[in-house]
Enzyme design. Structure first.
Site, PDB file in Angstrom:
ATOM      1  CE  LYS A 275       4.887   6.058   4.794  1.00  0.00           C
ATOM      2  NZ  LYS A 275       5.317   4.673   4.737  1.00  0.00           N
TER       3      LYS A 275
ATOM      4  CG  ASP B  79       2.106  -2.387   3.679  1.00  0.00           C
ATOM      5  OD1 ASP B  79       1.528  -1.434   4.231  1.00  0.00           O
ATOM      6  OD2 ASP B  79       3.342  -2.407   3.474  1.00  0.00           O
TER       7      ASP B  79
ATOM      8  CD1 TRP C 197       6.892   0.976   0.318  1.00  0.00           C
ATOM      9  CD2 TRP C 197       8.101   0.144   2.009  1.00  0.00           C
ATOM     10  NE1 TRP C 197       7.571   2.006   0.903  1.00  0.00           N
ATOM     11  CE2 TRP C 197       8.315   1.535   1.937  1.00  0.00           C
ATOM     12  CE3 TRP C 197       8.772  -0.586   2.985  1.00  0.00           C
ATOM     13  CZ2 TRP C 197       9.168   2.210   2.817  1.00  0.00           C
ATOM     14  CZ3 TRP C 197       9.617   0.084   3.866  1.00  0.00           C
ATOM     15  CH2 TRP C 197       9.809   1.457   3.781  1.00  0.00           C
TER      16      TRP C 197
HETATM   17  C1  LIG Z   1       6.170   3.608   4.818  1.00  0.00           C
HETATM   18  C2  LIG Z   1       5.764   2.254   4.408  1.00  0.00           C
HETATM   19  C3  LIG Z   1       6.231   1.110   5.075  1.00  0.00           C
HETATM   20  C4  LIG Z   1       7.217   1.188   6.210  1.00  0.00           C
HETATM   21  O1  LIG Z   1       6.561   1.594   7.343  1.00  0.00           O
HETATM   22  P1  LIG Z   1       7.257   1.634   8.776  1.00  0.00           P
HETATM   23  O2  LIG Z   1       6.133   2.113   9.627  1.00  0.00           O
HETATM   24  O3  LIG Z   1       8.413   2.562   8.675  1.00  0.00           O
HETATM   25  O4  LIG Z   1       7.681   0.257   9.126  1.00  0.00           O
HETATM   26  C5  LIG Z   1       5.781  -0.121   4.648  1.00  0.00           C
HETATM   27  N1  LIG Z   1       4.902  -0.240   3.643  1.00  0.00           N
HETATM   28  C6  LIG Z   1       4.432   0.837   2.978  1.00  0.00           C
HETATM   29  C7  LIG Z   1       3.465   0.643   1.861  1.00  0.00           C
HETATM   30  C8  LIG Z   1       4.851   2.113   3.338  1.00  0.00           C
HETATM   31  O5  LIG Z   1       4.380   3.185   2.685  1.00  0.00           O
END
Ligand SMILES: *Cc1c(COP(=O)(O)O)cnc(C)c1O
Length: 358
Positions: free
Chosen positions: A194, A170, A101
């Site tokens: 999540k 993030d 990511w």
């Molecule tokens: C799932 C995830 C993403 C992607 O998220 P979206 O909401 O689908 O854009 C980005 N970064 C991390 C760490 C993730 O777990």
């Protein structure tokens, strides 16, 4: 066979109590005769839900007054360009790659200006996160971006460095999994699916002095300052997603808050890793200091057994244990809403599968 425990990486398991409450008030919220889905986002009923949701999040996560909370859309990935649009302001920024990511975030952001790779563990197959002492950045950078938990590789940071540039994080897959000192961050963002609620909602926590740097061309819906000045309602927000997130925040407070949740998460993850380490049938190669408490990636020595494992697990009600298509193997995502019983059931199944397949 019905699902007993859902190990999906995302969209992921939600607390049963939350789903039951949403079900019980789906047609008629609080005697209004309307579903939350049918309410005007500017009406008093919905605004009461919205305000309580934000207040509970602030309490739960101990968010200081000089940080704004935004309830946006577009997922975490949309922030790959929103972050530079809102912060870069013709300066520079550094990015840390600790897995799929954050590497993708770096490559998406590159086109926006002077964006540098400050550290990467790709050469080590992302089995560790670059140690924060080894991050390379400039004190003049507008920000340093990192991902606190790499959901696919199962690699997590457990400390936050204190550095001069604002840290942009993030936190999609480990937000609210433990207390954090928000003051160490400039911006935190997370896709909701999540550890917060349904997909379609993106949570942003931003220090208010950072709201003044947006590029003039930033569209209103993507501009943190404009969204902040308009209560995240420069257009219609993800109303139902915010409502479910609010129920999750309440549920977390009822569990005793994030300190309690952290204790449970440590117990769940360490029990599972200890079991994996105790066998020669399964393994996990992630550096011990970076082993994720949320996403436990593991493999069977005999890789050919992986799909058999996944389908037999599902037949026993243990769902979505397949690893991400990019890395293969297996992965148990054990977010806040996964009870300890889920870990016990998984280990029992793993032990049985091992005995039947050695
Ligand atoms: C799932 C995830 C993403 C992607 O998220 P979206 O909401 O689908 O854009 C980005 N970064 C991390 C760490 C993730 O777990």
């Amino acid at each position: 066979m019905s699902c007993q425990f859902n190990f999906s990486a995302g969209p992921a398991v939600l607390p049963k109590e939350v789903l039951l409450q949403a079900q019980s008030e789906l047609l008629d919220w609080n005697g209004t005769g309307m579903s939350v889905m049918e309410m005007s986002h500017r009406g008093k009923h919905y605004l009461s839900i919205f305000d309580e949701t934000e207040a509970n999040l602030r309490k739960l996560f101990d968010i200081p007054k000089n940080y704004k909370v935004l309830f946006l859309q577009g997922g975490a990935i949309t922030h790959n360009f929103m972050v530079p649009m809102n912060l870069l302001n013709e300066t520079s920024a550094s990015y840390i790659a600790s897995g799929y990511w954050s590497k993708r975030t770096f490559s998406d952001a590159k086109v926006f200006g002077d964006i540098k790779l400050g550290a990467s563990s790709e050469a080590e197959d992302f089995l560790k996160a670059p140690c924060s002492q080894d991050w390379i950045f400039s004190d003049e950078d507008a920000y340093v971006h990192f991902c606190m938990n790499e959901t696919i590789h199962g690699v997590e940071y457990f400390e936050t460095p204190k550095i001069k540039p604002p840290l942009v994080c993030d936190m999609s897959s480990n937000i609210l999994s433990r207390p954090m000192d928000i003051k160490n961050f400039g911006v935190i963002y997370a896709g909701a699916q999540k550890n917060i609620g349904p997909a379609g909602l993106t949570l942003v926590i931003v220090r208010d002095d950072l709201l003044e740097n947006a590029d003039k061309k930033t569209p209103t819906t993507l501009n943190w300052k404009i969204q902040s000045d308009n209560k995240s309602m420069i257009n219609t927000p993800s109303t139902f997603g915010i409502y479910i997130a609010g129920l999750v925040f309440k549920w977390l407070l009822e569990q005793g808050g994030l300190k309690k949740i952290e204790e449970q998460n440590i117990k769940k993850a360490s029990t599972l890793y200890e079991y994996i380490d105790s066998t020669s049938f399964y393994y996990n190669n992630v550096h011990k200091i970076n082993r994720s408490r949320m996403n436990v990636s593991f493999r069977i020595k005999n890789d050919a057994l992986t799909m058999k494992f996944v389908s037999e697990a599902e037949a026993e009600g243990l769902y979505q244990l397949k690893g991400h298509r990019l890395v293969g193997g297996l992965r148990a995502s054990i977010y806040n809403a996964m009870p300890f019983e889920g870990i016990k059931a998984l280990i029992e199944f793993m032990e049985k599968f091992k005995k039947n397949n050695v």
